[in-house]
Motif scaffolding. Structure first.
Motif, short mmCIF file in Angstrom:
data_model
loop_
_atom_site.label_atom_id
_atom_site.label_comp_id
_atom_site.label_asym_id
_atom_site.label_seq_id
_atom_site.Cartn_x
_atom_site.Cartn_y
_atom_site.Cartn_z
N GLN A 216 34.53 46.38 39.49
CA GLN A 216 35.17 46.07 38.22
C GLN A 216 36.34 45.11 38.41
O GLN A 216 36.51 44.16 37.65
N VAL A 217 37.13 45.35 39.46
CA VAL A 217 38.27 44.48 39.75
C VAL A 217 37.80 43.06 40.02
O VAL A 217 38.37 42.08 39.51
N ALA A 218 36.75 42.93 40.84
CA ALA A 218 36.24 41.60 41.18
C ALA A 218 35.78 40.86 39.93
O ALA A 218 36.04 39.66 39.77
N ALA A 219 35.10 41.56 39.01
CA ALA A 219 34.63 40.93 37.78
C ALA A 219 35.79 40.48 36.91
O ALA A 219 35.78 39.38 36.33
N GLU A 220 36.84 41.32 36.80
CA GLU A 220 37.99 40.97 35.97
C GLU A 220 38.78 39.81 36.58
O GLU A 220 39.22 38.90 35.86
N VAL A 221 38.95 39.85 37.88
CA VAL A 221 39.68 38.77 38.56
C VAL A 221 38.92 37.45 38.41
O VAL A 221 39.52 36.39 38.14
N GLN A 222 37.61 37.48 38.56
CA GLN A 222 36.81 36.27 38.40
C GLN A 222 36.96 35.71 36.99
O GLN A 222 37.09 34.50 36.79
N SER A 223 36.96 36.59 36.00
CA SER A 223 37.11 36.16 34.61
C SER A 223 38.48 35.53 34.37
O SER A 223 38.60 34.49 33.71
N LEU A 224 39.54 36.13 34.92
CA LEU A 224 40.89 35.60 34.76
C LEU A 224 41.00 34.19 35.35
O LEU A 224 41.57 33.28 34.73
N LEU A 225 40.48 34.00 36.56
CA LEU A 225 40.59 32.72 37.24
C LEU A 225 39.74 31.64 36.58
O LEU A 225 40.14 30.48 36.48
#
Length: 267
Positions: A216-225
């Protein structure tokens, strides 16, 4: 007795003819072995004009070419003179783009039929190596380099970390800029300048993040960047605890679980 003398005379004539034939055969053997070609080559080298070369240029050329004695004398073949022009053009380019910088050149590879551009590998006061490329064209040399990343890294990594902080994450970033660029990116280039450049230049960023729900963290971080337009490849390392010293984290990277994702701006 007369017949005996005639026979001896004929044998003597045959012996002389054999000796002459053997001598011609030996001369042809010497010629075919390359002795004449070697003498010709040596004579050509003596006729060469000497080119003044610096100690660094001689050192780099002796690593590339086998005929080091001739290189040390400054006697260069045409393709080596062209290689010297490529090397000097690349060094002049670096001096113009990054004035006053102390750069240590590590190696030089001239352009050839297999590689269309020369490569000069160097580093400065940090541990990372950089490259300047020199591409010969019909009218001039086109120069690009990766050294600009040294000047962009700190501000770019701060931008990445700020974007993560706005999304509620605390992380540490370290970016590399492997794609070469010319005079359009230099010491004064800002992150906003970089993001406006087209076509976009890919960079690779190591992210160190203390988190539990990794997918979940990886998906959210990818979306933010991605939303921030921070184009590139990211390697996300999940660490038990963030440290102030990024070097310590980098040295332990093999101990951390990681995920890789890409952020490509579709607009």
């Amino acid at each position: 007795m007369k017949n005996f003398l005639c026979i001896m005379r004929r044998m003597l004539i045959l012996a002389c003819l054999f000796a002459m034939t053997s001598g011609c055969g030996a001369a042809n053997t010497v010629f075919d072995s390359g002795i004449s070609q070697t003498n010709s080559k040596t004579k050509g080298e003596e006729d060469m004009e000497k080119t003044e070369m610096t100690a660094l240029e001689v050192e780099l050329f002796c690593k590339v070419y086998q005929d080091t004695n001739r290189i040390c004398e400054g006697r260069l073949f045409d393709h080596q003179e062209e290689a010297l022009r490529q090397l000097r053009t690349g060094m002049a380019y670096l001096e113009e783009k990054y004035p006053g910088q102390t750069l240590k050149v590590l190696s030089f590879e001239p352009a050839n039929k297999f590689n269309g551009r020369a490569e000069i590998l160097f580093h400065s006061d940090d541990t990372e190596d950089y490259t300047v490329y020199v591409e010969p064209t019909d009218e001039k040399y086109l120069c690009t380099d990766t050294y600009y990343g040294r000047y962009l890294r700190v501000s770019y990594d701060k931008r990445v970390q700020d974007v993560l902080a706005q999304g509620g994450y605390t992380g540490m970033a370290y970016s590399r800029f492997p794609v070469p660029a010319g005079m359009e990116i230099g010491i004064e280039t800002t992150v906003d300048d970089l993001l406006r450049i087209q076509p976009k230049l890919t960079r690779t960023t190591d992210l160190f993040l203390a988190a539990d729900d990794k997918e979940q963290v990886a998906a959210e971080v990818q979306s933010l960047l991605t939303d921030a337009g921070l184009y590139g490849v990211y390697i996300l390392y999940f660490v038990p605890k963030l440290q102030e010293n990024l070097t310590d984290l980098d040295e332990k990277r093999t101990q951390f679980r990681r995920m890789t994702f890409q952020c490509f701006d579709i607009f």
